[in-house]
Design a protein around this motif. Structure first.
Motif, mmCIF file in Angstrom:
data_model
loop_
_atom_site.group_PDB
_atom_site.id
_atom_site.type_symbol
_atom_site.label_atom_id
_atom_site.label_comp_id
_atom_site.label_asym_id
_atom_site.label_seq_id
_atom_site.Cartn_x
_atom_site.Cartn_y
_atom_site.Cartn_z
ATOM 1 N N PRO A 607 0.830 -1.207 0.000
ATOM 2 C CA PRO A 607 0.000 0.000 0.000
ATOM 3 C C PRO A 607 0.864 1.257 0.000
ATOM 4 O O PRO A 607 1.891 1.324 0.690
ATOM 5 C CB PRO A 607 -0.804 -0.122 1.303
ATOM 6 N N ALA A 608 0.439 2.257 -0.785
ATOM 7 C CA ALA A 608 1.207 3.507 -0.855
ATOM 8 C C ALA A 608 1.394 4.118 0.526
ATOM 9 O O ALA A 608 2.435 4.728 0.818
ATOM 10 C CB ALA A 608 0.504 4.494 -1.783
ATOM 11 N N ALA A 609 0.395 3.937 1.395
ATOM 12 C CA ALA A 609 0.465 4.511 2.740
ATOM 13 C C ALA A 609 1.610 3.922 3.556
ATOM 14 O O ALA A 609 2.071 4.542 4.520
ATOM 15 C CB ALA A 609 -0.856 4.280 3.473
ATOM 16 N N ALA A 610 2.092 2.731 3.182
ATOM 17 C CA ALA A 610 3.118 2.056 3.969
ATOM 18 C C ALA A 610 4.524 2.239 3.413
ATOM 19 O O ALA A 610 5.497 1.845 4.055
ATOM 20 C CB ALA A 610 2.801 0.566 4.059
ATOM 21 N N VAL A 611 4.648 2.832 2.224
ATOM 22 C CA VAL A 611 5.970 2.958 1.598
ATOM 23 C C VAL A 611 6.910 3.790 2.463
ATOM 24 O O VAL A 611 8.072 3.426 2.691
ATOM 25 C CB VAL A 611 5.854 3.571 0.190
ATOM 26 N N TYR A 612 6.407 4.929 2.954
ATOM 27 C CA TYR A 612 7.264 5.805 3.769
ATOM 28 C C TYR A 612 7.709 5.085 5.042
ATOM 29 O O TYR A 612 8.877 5.208 5.455
ATOM 30 C CB TYR A 612 6.517 7.090 4.108
ATOM 31 N N GLN A 613 6.804 4.305 5.673
ATOM 32 C CA GLN A 613 7.188 3.546 6.873
ATOM 33 C C GLN A 613 8.280 2.531 6.550
ATOM 34 O O GLN A 613 9.219 2.345 7.327
ATOM 35 C CB GLN A 613 5.970 2.828 7.443
ATOM 36 N N LEU A 614 8.155 1.867 5.394
ATOM 37 C CA LEU A 614 9.168 0.890 5.000
ATOM 38 C C LEU A 614 10.515 1.573 4.779
ATOM 39 O O LEU A 614 11.564 1.053 5.187
ATOM 40 C CB LEU A 614 8.715 0.161 3.732
ATOM 41 N N GLU A 615 10.490 2.747 4.147
ATOM 42 C CA GLU A 615 11.733 3.486 3.924
ATOM 43 C C GLU A 615 12.411 3.825 5.255
ATOM 44 O O GLU A 615 13.635 3.751 5.380
ATOM 45 C CB GLU A 615 11.444 4.784 3.156
ATOM 46 N N GLN A 616 11.604 4.187 6.270
ATOM 47 C CA GLN A 616 12.157 4.564 7.565
ATOM 48 C C GLN A 616 12.726 3.362 8.311
ATOM 49 O O GLN A 616 13.734 3.478 9.016
ATOM 50 C CB GLN A 616 11.068 5.227 8.423
ATOM 51 N N GLN A 617 12.097 2.187 8.167
ATOM 52 C CA GLN A 617 12.515 1.011 8.925
ATOM 53 C C GLN A 617 13.620 0.212 8.244
ATOM 54 O O GLN A 617 14.331 -0.558 8.905
ATOM 55 C CB GLN A 617 11.315 0.099 9.167
ATOM 56 N N LEU A 618 13.773 0.379 6.924
ATOM 57 C CA LEU A 618 14.690 -0.468 6.164
ATOM 58 C C LEU A 618 16.147 -0.404 6.634
ATOM 59 O O LEU A 618 16.795 -1.454 6.749
ATOM 60 C CB LEU A 618 14.597 -0.125 4.668
ATOM 61 N N PRO A 619 16.715 0.791 6.916
ATOM 62 C CA PRO A 619 18.129 0.818 7.353
ATOM 63 C C PRO A 619 18.389 -0.066 8.562
ATOM 64 O O PRO A 619 19.403 -0.770 8.624
ATOM 65 C CB PRO A 619 18.364 2.298 7.663
ATOM 66 N N GLY A 620 17.480 -0.064 9.547
ATOM 67 C CA GLY A 620 17.663 -0.903 10.720
ATOM 68 C C GLY A 620 17.482 -2.373 10.422
ATOM 69 O O GLY A 620 18.196 -3.229 10.962
ATOM 70 N N LEU A 621 16.539 -2.692 9.539
ATOM 71 C CA LEU A 621 16.260 -4.082 9.204
ATOM 72 C C LEU A 621 17.396 -4.717 8.416
ATOM 73 O O LEU A 621 17.717 -5.902 8.600
ATOM 74 C CB LEU A 621 14.972 -4.188 8.377
ATOM 75 N N ALA A 622 17.997 -3.940 7.510
ATOM 76 C CA ALA A 622 18.992 -4.501 6.579
ATOM 77 C C ALA A 622 20.402 -3.977 6.833
ATOM 78 O O ALA A 622 21.244 -3.998 5.940
ATOM 79 C CB ALA A 622 18.571 -4.208 5.143
ATOM 80 N N ARG A 623 20.651 -3.493 8.046
ATOM 81 C CA ARG A 623 21.985 -3.007 8.438
ATOM 82 C C ARG A 623 22.501 -1.910 7.509
ATOM 83 O O ARG A 623 23.687 -1.809 7.224
ATOM 84 C CB ARG A 623 22.999 -4.160 8.487
ATOM 85 N N GLY A 624 21.591 -1.124 6.964
ATOM 86 C CA GLY A 624 21.992 -0.046 6.068
ATOM 87 C C GLY A 624 22.345 -0.495 4.670
ATOM 88 O O GLY A 624 22.784 0.304 3.850
ATOM 89 N N GLU A 625 22.151 -1.805 4.365
ATOM 90 C CA GLU A 625 22.537 -2.336 3.061
ATOM 91 C C GLU A 625 21.329 -2.605 2.155
ATOM 92 O O GLU A 625 21.475 -3.145 1.057
ATOM 93 C CB GLU A 625 23.336 -3.628 3.241
ATOM 94 N N GLY A 626 20.128 -2.258 2.603
ATOM 95 C CA GLY A 626 18.942 -2.508 1.797
ATOM 96 C C GLY A 626 18.740 -1.440 0.735
ATOM 97 O O GLY A 626 19.028 -0.261 0.958
ATOM 98 N N VAL A 627 18.266 -1.852 -0.431
ATOM 99 C CA VAL A 627 17.959 -0.927 -1.527
ATOM 100 C C VAL A 627 16.494 -1.131 -1.918
ATOM 101 O O VAL A 627 16.083 -2.239 -2.272
ATOM 102 C CB VAL A 627 18.862 -1.175 -2.753
#
Length: 666
Positions: A607-627
């Motif tokens: 959902p478009a509403a969740a994209v920004y949340q995913l962007e915010q959480q991704l660095p912590g989830l993927a050790r800063g290596e997520g794209v």
């Protein structure tokens, strides 16, 4: 005179503006190459552009390549400013799509390429930043062929990748492998060439193959690929030669009637409106009267045309040229302009190349005394970017603006402060949903019959329409059954009312049929003047239409749809489990992961509403290596609680409240 209107497009930070600087330097327009980092480029004129190092507004510069005059349009790369790109696409003859040799093909790159192909705009690909560490060529060519287009032709070889000494060597007649690859790509789209090659491969000379390459490139069938560095200049000479040889510059005749399309509007230092126009045919002169935006007319008070790097004052702008026009106070982006005494053609500017904004927020001045000035300022910004879609809630005294992303907030905030002296704040961003009809519904109210308090008869039927069909209004009543002004009032009010459906969201696709009509003819008491209490007015039809239409919508029923984005995530393999758990919490729909030894790829919808949340959480989830790459894909029905949008009208769903507002009585 040969003219080429050329667009430079890319994902943000791929080097579009730097390439523009290099092309201007090579053409002798500027004495030194400006730097995006230093804020010294020709085309990034806004303070925020120089501060952030990104392009926000399209800019036009001009230079010559031999006998070809190139009007070069540098477009934004950040997805939040895709509306600027959309307007530029409508006036292009050709394009250069820039891809970073380090970051490779990215989400916005793919969105842009799909659009260029759909519009059949001839496109060259320039792989930039070969002087940077981590630059790739051969693997990137495969990625371009896989993700952008299989019909790509590498135009040379690169050496010294990843160093300032990186070079590009164009292929020539002495490179038999190049001729072979040309035949392989071109023959797929040219049966005659294939037949000639099968009969006698030596019958195809190198010059003949280059000619076929140019022909297919100009038809947007194949895409030559160049590689180099906009910073060092490597490969840019070959690219310039390719622009001249392979893209479709044409000689324009100005003998036809004048017609052009407006793709940009800005305000001058004194607040005057300036229209950027691409002339399609004919010629416009100072003091000519022009027709645009329906029946609006105005006189051109000044003209400037682009040449030798900048816009210079002129008395005319001719077919093929891009010019700036003054004096057209009511002009809007997307308008077609013609001579006032000529025939109005169909609109020349297409639209809807990209998805509309899917986010919105409330904007408010920090100082309450600025409320009136903010409305004026936002109206001027809407002239330059209609897709911000101002929505005024008079009941709550609030103003909504539509957005593509959070960066756009900063741009609006900075622009209002710098240009208008207004400090503003924003509420939390929310998602824009839409409504679609579940079935067919109909309603009618008759003149002088309760509970209808208006002197009008209106019957409407609503039917579902295909996706992207828009709103259509049709008649099942005789056109002469009542004054045309009343029918027009109904149509205009229908379109306005459909901006807010049963749940408050817009219905973008709907067929509305007028099934009943009737009115009270103009009359008065004996020897008295016209009495509107006895005679129908357009206001009766405007006031009754929302009540009838909403009743029809309630009978048909509507479903709320939310925007979904297609996403692609590249993460370390050992983090896949945690990422999938997060995607599940965000209501994403992932496909089966493509697992690798060190990194894995997850694709799906979110959902478009969740994209920004995913962007915010991704660095912590993927050790800063997520794209993460994401772009709008489609709308899908909302699951769970139905989101309602606060209404900004007098709510025709509540008849009592509506009549109290409209008539001051029930």
């Amino acid at each position: 005179m040969k003219l080429l209107n050329l667009g430079i497009l890319a994902h943000v930070d791929a080097g579009k503006t730097s390439l523009t600087e290099r092309l201007l330097f090579a053409a002798g327009v500027i004495d030194e190459v400006g730097s995006v980092d230093d804020g010294s480029t020709q085309t990034d004129s806004l303070a925020l552009e120089r501060q952030r190092g990104i392009t926000i507004k399209s800019a036009v510069v001009s230079f010559a390549i031999g006998d070809v005059t190139v009007n070069l349009i540098d477009t934004p790369g950040h997805p939040d400013f895709i509306a600027e790109v959309e307007r530029a696409l409508s006036v292009l003859d050709g394009a250069v799509l820039v891809v970073s040799a380090v970051e490779g093909v990215q989400a916005q790159t793919r969105v842009l390429m799909r659009t260029l192909q759909r519009l059949r705009i001839p496109t060259l690909i320039f792989v930039n930043k070969v002087d940077r560490g981590g630059a790739q060529y051969e693997p990137l060519l495969k990625s371009i062929a896989d993700k952008l287009s299989a019909a790509v032709v590498p135009m040379g070889s690169a050496a010294g990748l990843g160093s300032r000494a990186a070079t590009f060597t164009p292929y020539g007649p002495g490179d038999p492998g190049f001729s072979t690859s040309l035949v392989e790509v071109l023959a797929e789209r040219d049966e005659q060439l294939l037949a000639t090659f099968v009969e006698d491969e030596k019958a195809l000379s190198y010059d003949a193959l280059r000619g076929r390459l140019a022909a297919q490139t100009k038809q947007a069938l194949v895409h030559p690929v160049y590689i180099g560095s906009a910073i060092t200049g490597a490969g840019t000479d070959a690219l310039i030669a390719g622009i001249r040889e392979l893209l479709p510059a044409a000689e324009h005749s100005d003998e036809a009637p004048a017609a052009g399309s407006v793709f940009k509007v800005e305000r001058g230092p004194a607040g005057e409106k300036i229209a950027f126009v691409r002339m399609r045919t004919g010629r416009i002169r100072t003091r000519d009267r022009l027709r645009f935006h329906g029946d609006h007319e105005a006189k051109v008070t000044a003209i400037s045309v682009f040449g030798n790097g900048t816009a210079t004052t002129s008395t005319t702008v001719a077919a093929g040229q891009i010019g700036k026009l003054w004096g057209l106070a009511d002009i809007q982006v997307g308008d077609t302009i013609t001579a006032a005494d000529g025939e109005q053609p169909a609109a020349a500017v297409q639209g809807g190349f990209f998805a509309p904004p899917t986010l919105e927020t409330v904007i408010a001045p920090e100082r309450p005394s600025d409320k009136g000035n903010l409305q004026v300022a936002l109206a001027q910004l809407a002239e330059q970017d209609p897709l911000i879609n101002l929505r005024q809630d008079d009941i709550r005294q609030e103003t909504y603006v539509s957005l593509y992303g959070e960066v756009q907030k900063e741009v609006i905030q900075s622009t209002l402060a710098a240009d208008f002296g207004i400090e503003v704040g924003f509420r939390e961003t929310t998602t824009i949903c839409i409504e679609r009809l579940d079935g067919t519904g109909a309603a009618v109210e008759f003149n002088k019959k309760d509970p209808n308090p208006f002197l009008a008869t209106i019957g409407l039927r609503v039917e579902p329409a295909p996706v992207n069909a828009g709103v259509t209004f049709e008649l099942e009543v005789e056109l002469g059954s009542m004054p045309y002004a009343f029918i027009k009032a109904v149509e205009e009010t229908v379109r306005e009312t459909l901006q807010q459906g049963i749940h408050g969201w817009q219905l973008p696709d709907c067929r509305v049929v007028m099934t009943h009509s009737g009115y009270s003819a103009r009359q008065s008491h004996a020897h008295a003047v016209f009495d509107k209490s006895m005679s129908s007015t357009a206001g009766d039809f405007r006031n009754l239409t929302p009540l009838v239409l909403m009743t029809a919508l309630q009978e048909a029923g509507t479903t709320v749809y939310e925007p979904m984005h297609r996403f692609r995530l590249e993460v370390p393999t050992d983090t896949v489990r945690a990422v999938l758990a997060t995607l599940a919490r965000l209501r994403a729909i992932p496909q089966v992961p493509a697992l690798g030894a060190e990194s894995s790829v997850l694709e799906g919808e979110i959902p478009a509403a969740a994209v920004y949340q995913l962007e915010q959480q991704l660095p912590g989830l993927a050790r800063g290596e997520g794209v993460l790459e994401s772009s709008f894909e489609r709308y899908q029905p909302v699951t769970g609680a139905i989101p309602n949008r606060a209404r900004t009208d007098h709510d025709p769903l509540n008849r009592r409240e509506y009549l109290l507002h409209v008539l001051r009585r029930v």
